[in-house]
Motif scaffolding. Structure first.
Motif, PDB file in Angstrom:
ATOM      1  N   VAL A 138      -3.961  -0.713 -15.784  1.00 13.92           N
ATOM      2  CA  VAL A 138      -3.505  -0.738 -14.311  1.00 13.92           C
ATOM      3  C   VAL A 138      -4.496   0.393 -13.617  1.00 13.92           C
ATOM      4  O   VAL A 138      -4.753   1.332 -14.083  1.00 13.92           O
ATOM      5  N   ALA A 139      -5.368  -0.080 -12.601  1.00 19.43           N
ATOM      6  CA  ALA A 139      -6.142   0.607 -11.858  1.00 19.43           C
ATOM      7  C   ALA A 139      -5.555   1.129 -10.790  1.00 19.43           C
ATOM      8  O   ALA A 139      -5.115   0.284  -9.853  1.00 19.43           O
ATOM      9  N   GLU A 140      -5.945   2.507 -10.066  1.00 20.03           N
ATOM     10  CA  GLU A 140      -5.273   2.765  -8.922  1.00 20.03           C
ATOM     11  C   GLU A 140      -6.404   2.932  -7.969  1.00 20.03           C
ATOM     12  O   GLU A 140      -7.382   3.817  -8.039  1.00 20.03           O
TER      13      GLU A 140
ATOM     14  N   TRP B  15       0.782  -1.417  -0.112  1.00 22.66           N
ATOM     15  CA  TRP B  15       0.102  -0.079  -0.097  1.00 22.66           C
ATOM     16  C   TRP B  15       0.945   1.123   0.133  1.00 22.66           C
ATOM     17  O   TRP B  15       2.094   1.229   0.432  1.00 22.66           O
TER      18      TRP B  15
ATOM     19  N   TYR C 240      -8.255   1.696 -17.730  1.00 33.97           N
ATOM     20  CA  TYR C 240      -6.826   1.423 -18.237  1.00 33.97           C
ATOM     21  C   TYR C 240      -6.478  -0.189 -17.723  1.00 33.97           C
ATOM     22  O   TYR C 240      -7.200  -0.527 -17.038  1.00 33.97           O
TER      23      TYR C 240
ATOM     24  N   VAL D 150     -11.406   4.814  -8.336  1.00 34.52           N
ATOM     25  CA  VAL D 150     -10.618   4.537  -9.430  1.00 34.52           C
ATOM     26  C   VAL D 150     -10.897   5.244 -10.481  1.00 34.52           C
ATOM     27  O   VAL D 150     -12.110   4.986 -11.068  1.00 34.52           O
TER      28      VAL D 150
ATOM     29  N   LYS E  78      -3.694   3.524  -0.850  1.00 33.65           N
ATOM     30  CA  LYS E  78      -3.810   3.372  -2.351  1.00 33.65           C
ATOM     31  C   LYS E  78      -3.242   2.024  -2.618  1.00 33.65           C
ATOM     32  O   LYS E  78      -2.074   1.603  -1.916  1.00 33.65           O
ATOM     33  N   GLN E  79      -3.559   1.549  -3.720  1.00 33.97           N
ATOM     34  CA  GLN E  79      -2.963   0.522  -4.240  1.00 33.97           C
ATOM     35  C   GLN E  79      -3.051   0.168  -5.761  1.00 33.97           C
ATOM     36  O   GLN E  79      -4.326   0.575  -6.346  1.00 33.97           O
ATOM     37  N   LYS E  80      -2.089  -0.007  -6.519  1.00 33.50           N
ATOM     38  CA  LYS E  80      -2.257  -0.315  -8.101  1.00 33.50           C
ATOM     39  C   LYS E  80      -2.417  -1.576  -8.509  1.00 33.50           C
ATOM     40  O   LYS E  80      -1.991  -2.617  -7.585  1.00 33.50           O
ATOM     41  N   ILE E  81      -3.525  -1.857  -9.369  1.00 33.52           N
ATOM     42  CA  ILE E  81      -3.930  -3.236  -9.417  1.00 33.52           C
ATOM     43  C   ILE E  81      -4.251  -3.471 -11.112  1.00 33.52           C
ATOM     44  O   ILE E  81      -4.434  -2.666 -11.517  1.00 33.52           O
ATOM     45  N   LYS E  82      -3.574  -4.635 -11.490  1.00 34.21           N
ATOM     46  CA  LYS E  82      -3.632  -4.947 -12.711  1.00 34.21           C
ATOM     47  C   LYS E  82      -4.953  -5.594 -13.122  1.00 34.21           C
ATOM     48  O   LYS E  82      -5.308  -6.467 -12.453  1.00 34.21           O
TER      49      LYS E  82
END
Length: 377
Positions: free
Chosen positions: A164-166, A64, A162, A133, A102-106
């Motif tokens: 990659v979603a944040e 995170w 996108y 998001v 926050k976390q970036k997710i593929k």
């Protein structure tokens, strides 16, 4: 021999890559359904990145990025006379004034996803959480507590623009004491697949089998927010057209009339769920559905009101709070090529074993079929 050694190395490398992609990710490298990386916050910050309970440093919580006044809370920790309880594992985070995680997710571009997370308010009266998001964002009020534990699970959906979603969970509140912010735990994701009508049912997702991620060890369901808080429904094909949430329940923890999932209408007339279906003007239709109780001590006279265009039906159900259901049907003639069907609970009801927890009738197995009528002689 050199070729054999090289082939073995390549095979081992490919096996390693395959294993790494399937550990918390789908086979194509995108995130898999379930907890996000360190989604339950059990992987703790280093002691050097802690000042008491306050997290120091933006990258201190594994998986995170945190901004502002964020605390790392252990289950059983006390705040004054209040005992802080954690629903998943032993740890959670608390978001102070204007704080966020926050976390970036593929993800797969163009697909819909639902985020499920556990939240509890602490000492502030009107706590809210902003979930984002980009470009989707919604503010979820969490001041109404639906479970006796003090924790509720919330769902919120987004469309992946996108690859990659944040995900950002933010506390927009400003309190005199920043430690009065909400607790967050158990953040998970689930891909949503838009359901389609069939020749056996014009209602999409009539059994509510397609929906947000349900945690296997948190027995209080998942709240689906009203559509004013979420542009994309975590319950595909359905719209929560009310001021309050509806509860998504599973057969592992509740009585469900059919299948593995159903909806509990937990907030009276403020808890309504609707869908717009295709119809043919002048044709007769039969809207059938199941009404029951969730085996959660919701005792008393429950009533579900069903609407199909201009036609309505009230379905009473005397609940003993131990599970059970009855079937009902509403026949109507379509006056438009689009008909809005809606369900709501007539009354507010509290659980008989916990007068602080809202409950209500269960809705399941919603079907709509045209009725073949005989021609006039």
């Amino acid at each position: 021999m050199q070729r054999l050694v090289l082939l073995s190395v390549l095979l081992c490398a490919s096996c390693h890559i395959s294993l790494s992609l399937t550990n918390g990710t789908a086979s194509n490298g995108t995130v898999a359904d379930g907890l996000l990386e360190n989604g339950n916050f059990e992987n703790a910050p280093n002691a050097t990145n802690m000042k008491g309970t306050v997290v120091v440093g933006r990258y201190s919580i594994p998986g995170w990025v945190n901004e502002g006044f964020v605390e790392y809370i252990k289950s059983g920790q006390k705040q004054g006379d209040m005992l802080l309880v954690v629903p998943e594992g032993a740890y959670a985070v608390r978001l102070g004034n204007e704080a966020s995680i926050k976390q970036k997710i593929k993800v797969i571009k163009g697909m819909y996803y639902s985020i499920t997370f556990s939240a509890a308010r602490t000492c502030a009266q009107e706590e809210r959480l902003n979930v984002t998001v980009a470009p989707d964002s919604g503010v979820l009020p969490i001041q109404t507590v639906y479970s006796s534990s003090g924790w509720d699970n919330y769902a919120w959906a987004f469309k992946a623009i996108y690859e990659v979603a944040e995900l950002i969970i933010h506390n927009p509140g400003v309190e005199e004491d920043p430690a009065c912010g909400p607790l967050i735990d158990a953040v998970a994701i689930k891909a949503l697949y838009p359901p389609r009508p069939t020749n056996k049912n014009s209602v999409k997702n009539g059994g509510f089998e397609e929906g947000p991620y349900v945690f296997p060890n948190t027995p209080w369901g998942v709240l689906i927010p009203p559509n004013i808080e979420d542009d994309h429904s975590p319950l595909p094909a359905w719209i929560v057209e009310s001021l309050k949430a509806v509860k998504y329940i599973d057969s592992a923890h509740y009585f469900v009339p059919q299948g593995r999932r159903a909806v509990e209408l937990v907030a009276g007339k403020e808890s309504a769920i609707a869908q717009i279906v295709r119809t043919i003007v002048g044709k007769m239709y039969r809207l059938s559905f199941a009404v029951g109780d969730a085996n959660n001590s919701c005792v008393g006279s429950l009533v579900v009101e069903a609407f199909a265009g201009k036609d309505t039906l009230k379905v009473p159900y005397e609940s003993k709070g131990k599970g059970g259901f009855k079937r009902a049907e509403l026949k109507f003639k379509a006056v438009s090529n689009r008909t809005r069907i809606m369900f709501l609970s007539t009354f507010y009801t509290m659980r008989s074993d916990d007068f602080s927890s809202l409950c209500g009738p269960v809705l399941d197995d919603v079907k709509l079929l045209s009725i073949q009528t005989s021609p006039n002689p």
